[in-house]
Design a protein around this motif. Structure first.
Motif, PDB file in Angstrom:
ATOM      1  N   GLY A 142     -17.961   8.841  -6.489  1.00 48.61           N
ATOM      2  CA  GLY A 142     -16.826   8.500  -5.632  1.00 48.61           C
ATOM      3  C   GLY A 142     -16.104   9.730  -5.150  1.00 48.61           C
ATOM      4  N   TYR A 143     -14.891   9.481  -4.659  1.00 51.52           N
ATOM      5  CA  TYR A 143     -14.072  10.540  -4.066  1.00 51.52           C
ATOM      6  C   TYR A 143     -12.651  10.367  -4.563  1.00 51.52           C
ATOM      7  CZ  TYR A 143     -18.159  10.813  -1.155  1.00 51.52           C
ATOM      8  OH  TYR A 143     -19.462  10.934  -0.741  1.00 51.52           O
ATOM      9  N   LYS A 144     -11.841  11.411  -4.415  1.00 49.51           N
ATOM     10  CA  LYS A 144     -10.454  11.295  -4.852  1.00 49.51           C
ATOM     11  C   LYS A 144      -9.522  12.029  -3.901  1.00 49.51           C
ATOM     12  CE  LYS A 144      -8.549  14.098  -7.708  1.00 49.51           C
ATOM     13  NZ  LYS A 144      -8.035  14.837  -8.876  1.00 49.51           N
ATOM     14  N   ALA A 145      -8.323  11.471  -3.823  1.00 48.65           N
ATOM     15  CA  ALA A 145      -7.222  12.188  -3.189  1.00 48.65           C
ATOM     16  C   ALA A 145      -6.296  12.610  -4.324  1.00 48.65           C
ATOM     17  CB  ALA A 145      -6.493  11.279  -2.202  1.00 48.65           C
ATOM     18  N   GLY A 146      -5.655  13.740  -4.171  1.00 45.48           N
ATOM     19  CA  GLY A 146      -4.735  14.212  -5.214  1.00 45.48           C
ATOM     20  C   GLY A 146      -3.488  14.782  -4.603  1.00 45.48           C
ATOM     21  N   LEU A 147      -2.462  14.886  -5.432  1.00 48.43           N
ATOM     22  CA  LEU A 147      -1.167  15.420  -4.988  1.00 48.43           C
ATOM     23  C   LEU A 147      -0.666  14.609  -3.790  1.00 48.43           C
ATOM     24  CD1 LEU A 147      -2.089  19.197  -5.373  1.00 48.43           C
ATOM     25  CD2 LEU A 147      -0.812  17.764  -6.979  1.00 48.43           C
ATOM     26  N   GLU A 178      -3.359   5.195 -11.089  1.00 45.66           N
ATOM     27  CA  GLU A 178      -3.812   5.185  -9.693  1.00 45.66           C
ATOM     28  C   GLU A 178      -4.289   3.793  -9.279  1.00 45.66           C
ATOM     29  OE1 GLU A 178      -6.053   8.418  -8.309  1.00 45.66           O
ATOM     30  OE2 GLU A 178      -5.258   9.831  -9.782  1.00 45.66           O
ATOM     31  N   ILE A 179      -4.350   3.599  -7.955  1.00 49.83           N
ATOM     32  CA  ILE A 179      -5.012   2.427  -7.382  1.00 49.83           C
ATOM     33  C   ILE A 179      -6.361   2.926  -6.852  1.00 49.83           C
ATOM     34  CG2 ILE A 179      -4.940   0.624  -5.608  1.00 49.83           C
ATOM     35  CD1 ILE A 179      -2.596   0.266  -7.437  1.00 49.83           C
ATOM     36  N   ALA A 180      -7.432   2.263  -7.295  1.00 55.17           N
ATOM     37  CA  ALA A 180      -8.779   2.636  -6.834  1.00 55.17           C
ATOM     38  C   ALA A 180      -9.236   1.640  -5.763  1.00 55.17           C
ATOM     39  CB  ALA A 180      -9.745   2.618  -8.008  1.00 55.17           C
ATOM     40  N   PHE A 181      -9.913   2.171  -4.759  1.00 56.82           N
ATOM     41  CA  PHE A 181     -10.461   1.343  -3.670  1.00 56.82           C
ATOM     42  C   PHE A 181     -11.984   1.335  -3.766  1.00 56.82           C
ATOM     43  CE2 PHE A 181      -6.951   0.741  -0.537  1.00 56.82           C
ATOM     44  CZ  PHE A 181      -5.968   1.468  -1.185  1.00 56.82           C
ATOM     45  N   VAL A 182     -12.581   0.197  -3.412  1.00 57.30           N
ATOM     46  CA  VAL A 182     -14.035   0.138  -3.230  1.00 57.30           C
ATOM     47  C   VAL A 182     -14.274  -0.307  -1.794  1.00 57.30           C
ATOM     48  CG1 VAL A 182     -16.214  -0.874  -3.991  1.00 57.30           C
ATOM     49  CG2 VAL A 182     -14.379  -0.475  -5.657  1.00 57.30           C
ATOM     50  N   THR A 183     -14.983   0.528  -1.037  1.00 57.11           N
ATOM     51  CA  THR A 183     -15.162   0.217   0.386  1.00 57.11           C
ATOM     52  C   THR A 183     -16.430  -0.622   0.614  1.00 57.11           C
ATOM     53  OG1 THR A 183     -16.416   2.249   0.800  1.00 57.11           O
ATOM     54  CG2 THR A 183     -14.021   2.359   1.062  1.00 57.11           C
ATOM     55  N   ARG A 184     -16.391  -1.385   1.714  1.00 61.48           N
ATOM     56  CA  ARG A 184     -17.538  -2.240   2.051  1.00 61.48           C
ATOM     57  C   ARG A 184     -18.335  -1.648   3.202  1.00 61.48           C
ATOM     58  NH1 ARG A 184     -14.655  -6.241   3.289  1.00 61.48           N
ATOM     59  NH2 ARG A 184     -14.707  -5.801   5.513  1.00 61.48           N
ATOM     60  N   THR A 185     -17.609  -0.994   4.130  1.00 61.56           N
ATOM     61  CA  THR A 185     -18.290  -0.419   5.290  1.00 61.56           C
ATOM     62  C   THR A 185     -17.937   1.064   5.387  1.00 61.56           C
ATOM     63  OG1 THR A 185     -16.445  -1.131   6.651  1.00 61.56           O
ATOM     64  CG2 THR A 185     -18.370  -2.549   6.656  1.00 61.56           C
ATOM     65  N   LEU A 210     -12.338  -4.198  -2.358  1.00 59.39           N
ATOM     66  CA  LEU A 210     -11.538  -4.452  -3.550  1.00 59.39           C
ATOM     67  C   LEU A 210     -10.623  -3.292  -3.863  1.00 59.39           C
ATOM     68  CD1 LEU A 210     -14.569  -5.579  -5.733  1.00 59.39           C
ATOM     69  CD2 LEU A 210     -12.814  -7.095  -4.807  1.00 59.39           C
ATOM     70  N   VAL A 211      -9.529  -3.601  -4.561  1.00 60.13           N
ATOM     71  CA  VAL A 211      -8.713  -2.556  -5.185  1.00 60.13           C
ATOM     72  C   VAL A 211      -8.574  -2.923  -6.654  1.00 60.13           C
ATOM     73  CG1 VAL A 211      -7.434  -1.754  -3.167  1.00 60.13           C
ATOM     74  CG2 VAL A 211      -6.604  -3.752  -4.397  1.00 60.13           C
ATOM     75  N   LEU A 212      -8.451  -1.920  -7.503  1.00 65.70           N
ATOM     76  CA  LEU A 212      -8.355  -2.170  -8.938  1.00 65.70           C
ATOM     77  C   LEU A 212      -7.645  -1.002  -9.631  1.00 65.70           C
ATOM     78  CD1 LEU A 212     -11.909  -1.814 -10.574  1.00 65.70           C
ATOM     79  CD2 LEU A 212     -11.319  -0.859  -8.365  1.00 65.70           C
ATOM     80  N   PRO A 213      -7.132  -1.228 -10.847  1.00 60.21           N
ATOM     81  CA  PRO A 213      -6.430  -0.155 -11.564  1.00 60.21           C
ATOM     82  C   PRO A 213      -7.382   0.968 -11.977  1.00 60.21           C
ATOM     83  CG  PRO A 213      -5.936  -2.321 -12.522  1.00 60.21           C
ATOM     84  CD  PRO A 213      -7.092  -2.508 -11.585  1.00 60.21           C
ATOM     85  N   GLY A 214      -6.861   2.191 -11.933  1.00 65.04           N
ATOM     86  CA  GLY A 214      -7.653   3.334 -12.380  1.00 65.04           C
ATOM     87  C   GLY A 214      -6.787   4.360 -13.082  1.00 65.04           C
ATOM     88  N   ILE A 215      -7.296   4.904 -14.172  1.00 63.36           N
ATOM     89  CA  ILE A 215      -6.621   6.028 -14.836  1.00 63.36           C
ATOM     90  C   ILE A 215      -7.463   7.253 -14.534  1.00 63.36           C
ATOM     91  CG2 ILE A 215      -5.917   7.067 -17.034  1.00 63.36           C
ATOM     92  CD1 ILE A 215      -5.791   4.203 -18.210  1.00 63.36           C
ATOM     93  N   GLU A 216      -6.862   8.247 -13.897  1.00 63.25           N
ATOM     94  CA  GLU A 216      -7.593   9.499 -13.724  1.00 63.25           C
ATOM     95  C   GLU A 216      -7.163  10.472 -14.816  1.00 63.25           C
ATOM     96  OE1 GLU A 216      -7.360  11.924 -10.133  1.00 63.25           O
ATOM     97  OE2 GLU A 216      -9.069  13.082 -10.864  1.00 63.25           O
ATOM     98  N   VAL A 217      -8.144  11.132 -15.427  1.00 60.60           N
ATOM     99  CA  VAL A 217      -7.869  12.205 -16.384  1.00 60.60           C
ATOM    100  C   VAL A 217      -8.091  13.506 -15.635  1.00 60.60           C
ATOM    101  CG1 VAL A 217      -8.466  13.227 -18.606  1.00 60.60           C
ATOM    102  CG2 VAL A 217      -8.774  10.744 -18.256  1.00 60.60           C
ATOM    103  N   ILE A 218      -7.016  14.244 -15.419  1.00 60.31           N
ATOM    104  CA  ILE A 218      -7.175  15.542 -14.757  1.00 60.31           C
ATOM    105  C   ILE A 218      -7.151  16.638 -15.811  1.00 60.31           C
ATOM    106  CG2 ILE A 218      -6.315  14.879 -12.486  1.00 60.31           C
ATOM    107  CD1 ILE A 218      -3.608  16.144 -13.306  1.00 60.31           C
ATOM    108  N   LEU A 254     -10.328   7.118  -5.646  1.00 60.18           N
ATOM    109  CA  LEU A 254      -9.056   7.160  -6.372  1.00 60.18           C
ATOM    110  C   LEU A 254      -8.014   7.702  -5.400  1.00 60.18           C
ATOM    111  CD1 LEU A 254     -10.173   8.689  -9.815  1.00 60.18           C
ATOM    112  CD2 LEU A 254      -9.739   6.277  -9.264  1.00 60.18           C
ATOM    113  N   SER A 255      -6.936   6.930  -5.197  1.00 57.12           N
ATOM    114  CA  SER A 255      -6.007   7.273  -4.103  1.00 57.12           C
ATOM    115  C   SER A 255      -4.901   8.229  -4.515  1.00 57.12           C
ATOM    116  CB  SER A 255      -5.426   5.997  -3.493  1.00 57.12           C
ATOM    117  OG  SER A 255      -4.770   5.228  -4.463  1.00 57.12           O
ATOM    118  N   GLY A 256      -4.872   8.642  -5.788  1.00 56.61           N
ATOM    119  CA  GLY A 256      -3.908   9.668  -6.201  1.00 56.61           C
ATOM    120  C   GLY A 256      -2.867   9.129  -7.169  1.00 56.61           C
TER     121      GLY A 256
END
Ligand SMILES: O=C(O)C/C=C/C(=O)C(=O)O
Length: 262
Positions: free
Chosen positions: A60-65, A109-116, A134-142, A231-233
């Motif tokens: 996947g990918y992430k946005a931060g800050l 974080e809020i995690a997204f799963v894309t369809r297209t 979909l969106v779902l809860p996510g814990i990022e460990v930095i 992961l949207s940050g």
């Protein structure tokens, strides 16, 4: 670009080794103050290429800050973007081996799963919501590879935005069925509430962070593939954790996700 290929290769190998060996380093702009953002993302690309060559796959990918709380905590002013690979995945309720990390922190974080597929420039919140399953809860460990989490934006981009582990879980919901701006999140450590907030803390709407990622990829001639996890940050400041800690994230209407630091 300000740095030559040999320097970019050496800096990528250095940061990758710091990650693999769980050792810290001064921020790389101390030695290379002329480094620009193209160099920083080129170093991040080289780390990803080394991981893929060693058999990793993109997870996947992430946005931060992306939140004011995080920008203030880290003394920076703009979002950054990074990649996730399969070695970062921790199952919901699973364990992180704390000894494999330097000084981990957790973020809700809020995690997204894309369809297209999503392409920039010009990607908007509406485009992201229309393209998301979909969106779902996510814990990022930095786990910044920089000593005492002290860095500037270019250094943290080169270090793949401190990415190290992540866990997603709880109850995934249709991205269009909830108002993510008012979706509340509660982060608990060892049963105590340690941070709380709402989705709008992330650039006014978590989907706006995904749109920023897509537009960033567009500027680099890339797109966000269908079926991507993003992961949207962090919605709040990051919270330090140590061996023995148990962390739970509760997201309004989406249940909870948890991780233990072994
Ligand atoms: O704070 C850092 O080390 C950089 C990464 C930040 C995030 O991942 C975030 O703010 O979500």
């Amino acid at each position: 670009m300000a740095l030559d290929d040999k320097t970019l290769d050496a800096l990528a190998e250095h940061l990758h080794a710091c990650q693999r060996e769980a050792r810290d380093t001064p921020k790389i702009t101390d030695q290379h103050p002329e480094m620009d953002f193209d160099d920083a993302y080129a170093i991040q690309d080289r780390i990803l290429a080394a991981k893929l060559k060693a058999g990793a796959r993109i997870a996947g990918y992430k946005a931060g800050l992306t939140s004011h709380a995080k920008m203030k905590q880290m003394g920076v002013t703009d979002p950054v973007f990074g990649f996730l690979v399969d070695e970062f995945i921790v199952p919901d309720g699973g364990e992180v081996q704390t000894g494999e990390l330097i000084h981990p922190k957790v973020e809700p974080e809020i995690a997204f799963v894309t369809r297209t597929e999503l392409k920039g420039p010009g990607c908007s919140v509406a485009n992201v919501l229309a393209a998301s399953d979909l969106v779902l809860p996510g814990i990022e460990v930095i786990d910044s590879r920089y000593r005492d989490f002290k860095f500037d934006l270019k250094s943290v981009v080169a270090d793949n935005t401190s990415a190290s582990r992540f866990v997603v879980g709880g109850r995934a919901v249709d991205a269009r069925s909830v108002d993510l701006r008012t979706t509340g999140v509660v982060l608990e450590k060892n049963g105590q509430v340690v941070a709380l907030g709402a989705g709008a803390a992330v650039v006014s709407h978590p989907a706006a962070a995904v749109a920023m990622l897509v537009n960033h990829l567009g500027r680099r001639g890339k797109s966000l593939p269908a079926g991507s996890l993003v992961l949207s940050g962090g919605i709040t400041e990051a919270v330090s954790v140590q061996k023995g800690d148990h962390v739970t994230l509760r997201v309004q209407g989406m249940g909870s996700v948890s991780v233990r630091f072994a």
